[in-house]
Scaffold this motif. Structure first.
Motif, short mmCIF file in Angstrom:
data_model
loop_
_atom_site.label_atom_id
_atom_site.label_comp_id
_atom_site.label_asym_id
_atom_site.label_seq_id
_atom_site.Cartn_x
_atom_site.Cartn_y
_atom_site.Cartn_z
N ARG A 19 0.45 -24.18 19.81
CA ARG A 19 0.46 -22.70 19.86
C ARG A 19 1.14 -22.14 18.62
NH1 ARG A 19 3.10 -20.62 25.05
NH2 ARG A 19 1.06 -21.17 25.92
N GLN B 188 -9.57 -16.47 16.60
CA GLN B 188 -8.60 -15.40 16.79
C GLN B 188 -9.25 -14.08 17.16
OE1 GLN B 188 -6.56 -16.64 12.88
NE2 GLN B 188 -5.31 -14.97 13.69
N THR C 145 2.65 -18.68 16.98
CA THR C 145 3.08 -17.32 17.25
C THR C 145 3.68 -16.72 15.98
OG1 THR C 145 5.26 -18.04 18.01
CG2 THR C 145 3.55 -17.77 19.68
N TRP D 10 7.11 -17.83 11.36
CA TRP D 10 6.11 -18.27 12.31
C TRP D 10 6.75 -19.33 13.18
CZ3 TRP D 10 1.12 -19.57 9.06
CH2 TRP D 10 0.63 -18.39 8.47
N LYS D 11 6.20 -19.52 14.34
CA LYS D 11 6.66 -20.59 15.22
C LYS D 11 5.46 -21.36 15.71
CE LYS D 11 9.34 -21.42 19.44
NZ LYS D 11 10.06 -20.76 20.57
N GLY E 131 6.88 -13.66 17.75
CA GLY E 131 6.84 -13.75 19.20
C GLY E 131 5.50 -13.46 19.82
N GLU E 132 4.50 -13.11 19.03
CA GLU E 132 3.17 -12.80 19.56
C GLU E 132 2.24 -13.97 19.32
OE1 GLU E 132 -0.46 -9.55 19.02
OE2 GLU E 132 1.53 -9.14 18.17
N SER E 133 1.60 -14.45 20.38
CA SER E 133 0.68 -15.57 20.26
C SER E 133 -0.52 -15.19 19.41
CB SER E 133 0.22 -16.03 21.65
OG SER E 133 -0.69 -17.11 21.54
N VAL E 134 -0.79 -16.02 18.39
CA VAL E 134 -1.89 -15.75 17.46
C VAL E 134 -3.09 -16.62 17.79
CG1 VAL E 134 -2.60 -15.84 15.04
CG2 VAL E 134 -0.34 -14.96 15.64
N GLU F 291 -4.27 -20.81 19.67
CA GLU F 291 -3.94 -22.12 20.22
C GLU F 291 -5.03 -23.10 19.83
OE1 GLU F 291 -3.14 -22.11 24.36
OE2 GLU F 291 -1.34 -20.87 24.19
#
Length: 377
Positions: A340, A38, A342, A316-317, A345-348, A350
């Protein structure tokens, strides 16, 4: 047991920490947690700048690679010539080598990593490959292999060269990750020393974090009038290694204070958590022209994340991302998708997903059956 992860909501957890302690006067920076991959902090991380003496980390990396490959020996002496003394003695940061001396490769490396010797860098390059041009070609080949796409080296030591040498914070973070991961023994041996004595000349290392931040062990400062003050640094605590870059600081003091504060912020405001074990089947993907219509996808390594502390987040998604349908044939272990994560809505981060089984190309009857299933659906 399969975990279907098209989109799932996890319990409320910490989200965003306090802002990173990097003053606006420092235009470029990045902090990466190597344990998860990250990026914890980024500011103009793809902006090109002149790295100055931070270039010497690539010189050390290139030497480490040759040593591991058996092409260079640490105990090999090098007869330092008068031509290099005339060109480099007392020219910027220096080991103060004299013509006729026979430093070993190990001594030259310490001169590079500890006191930023411009002379030691050129001596090492010449000793290893016979010419600066050959050495610089190796440096650039290594940069390309590491994915440092916005980097070019025109010297072995970062001495001003009219802008031929340039890099970015993200590229230097890749280099920092590579030198600590690929050559941990050599890294520990040659980085993080507080000083060096050559003949009767004793000098201190200008590294602002080693001995000041718990777990810090290098790497390299840089300064020119054009570049300002720069630092590539790293620290490790409890199996978490952070790599950081700051560039363009208006003073050495601001760079040094911000470097220490940024590493402390990274350790204090995030904690390492494993979400899903390696090998877990997390999803499946559609397959075209295969003996099966879908293939299960598994994690190739643990899914771990550096979680911010103290502030709650709603959800989280986690989702599977791939270009589909996948085309058969597929072999078990092929990397075919990514998982992925997120937050708001912000990608953390992958993580790669691999096929859990072989999917051969379909025979005639299987293609007819697959077409019928597709038509019915």
């Amino acid at each position: 047991m399969a975990i279907m992860l098209g989109a799932c909501v996890l319990p409320a957890t910490p989200a965003m920490p306090a802002p990173a302690p990097v003053p606006e006067e420092i235009p470029v920076g990045v902090l990466v947690d190597l344990s998860t991959g990250q990026t914890l902090f980024a500011r103009e991380a793809d902006r090109r700048f002149v790295p100055a003496s931070v270039t010497k980390v690539m010189t050390a990396y290139t030497a480490f690679k040759l040593i591991e490959e058996g092409e260079l020996r640490l105990d090999m002496p090098y007869l330092y010539p008068a031509s290099l003394e005339e060109e480099w003695y007392a020219e910027g940061s220096n080991m103060f080598l004299r013509a006729g001396e026979r430093p070993t490769i190990a001594q030259l490396l310490l001169g590079i990593t500890t006191v930023s010797g411009n002379d030691a860098s050129v001596a090492l390059a010449t000793a290893a490959t016979g010419s600066l041009d050959s050495w610089i070609a190796l440096m650039n080949a290594n940069a390309e292999a590491l994915g440092m796409r916005n980097t070019h080296f025109g010297s072995a030591n970062g001495f001003p060269d009219g802008g031929e040498t340039y890099t970015t914070a993200n590229d230097l973070a890749l280099l920092g990750a590579a030198i600590t991961r690929e050559y941990p023994g050599l890294y520990r041996r040659f980085f993080g020393h507080r000083g060096l004595r050559w003949r009767d000349i004793a000098q201190s290392n200008h590294d602002p974090v080693t001995g000041r931040v718990d777990g810090a062990d290098g790497m390299k400062t840089g300064y020119t009038n054009e570049a300002g003050f720069t630092f590539l640094g790293s620290a490790e605590r409890d199996d978490r290694r952070l790599v950081m870059v700051l560039a363009g600081a208006p003073s050495g003091r601001e760079r040094d204070d911000a470097s220490r504060a940024l590493l402390e912020w990274g350790f204090d405001n995030f904690e390492h958590t494993k979400l899903i074990d390696r090998g877990t089947i997390v999803s499946s993907a559609a397959v075209q022209d295969g003996s099966a219509a879908r293939v299960n996808l598994r994690l190739e390594s643990d899914l771990a994340v550096a979680l911010p502390k103290d502030i709650d987040v709603d959800s989280w998604k986690i989702e599977t991302v791939y270009r589909g349908p996948l085309q058969a044939p597929i072999a078990a272990g092929d990397s075919v998708a990514r998982l992925r994560l997120t937050i708001d809505g912000e990608s953390v981060l992958e993580a790669p997903l691999v096929a859990a089984a072989d999917v051969p190309q379909a025979n005639l009857f299987q293609r007819i059956a697959n077409a019928f299933v597709s038509w019915v659906q």
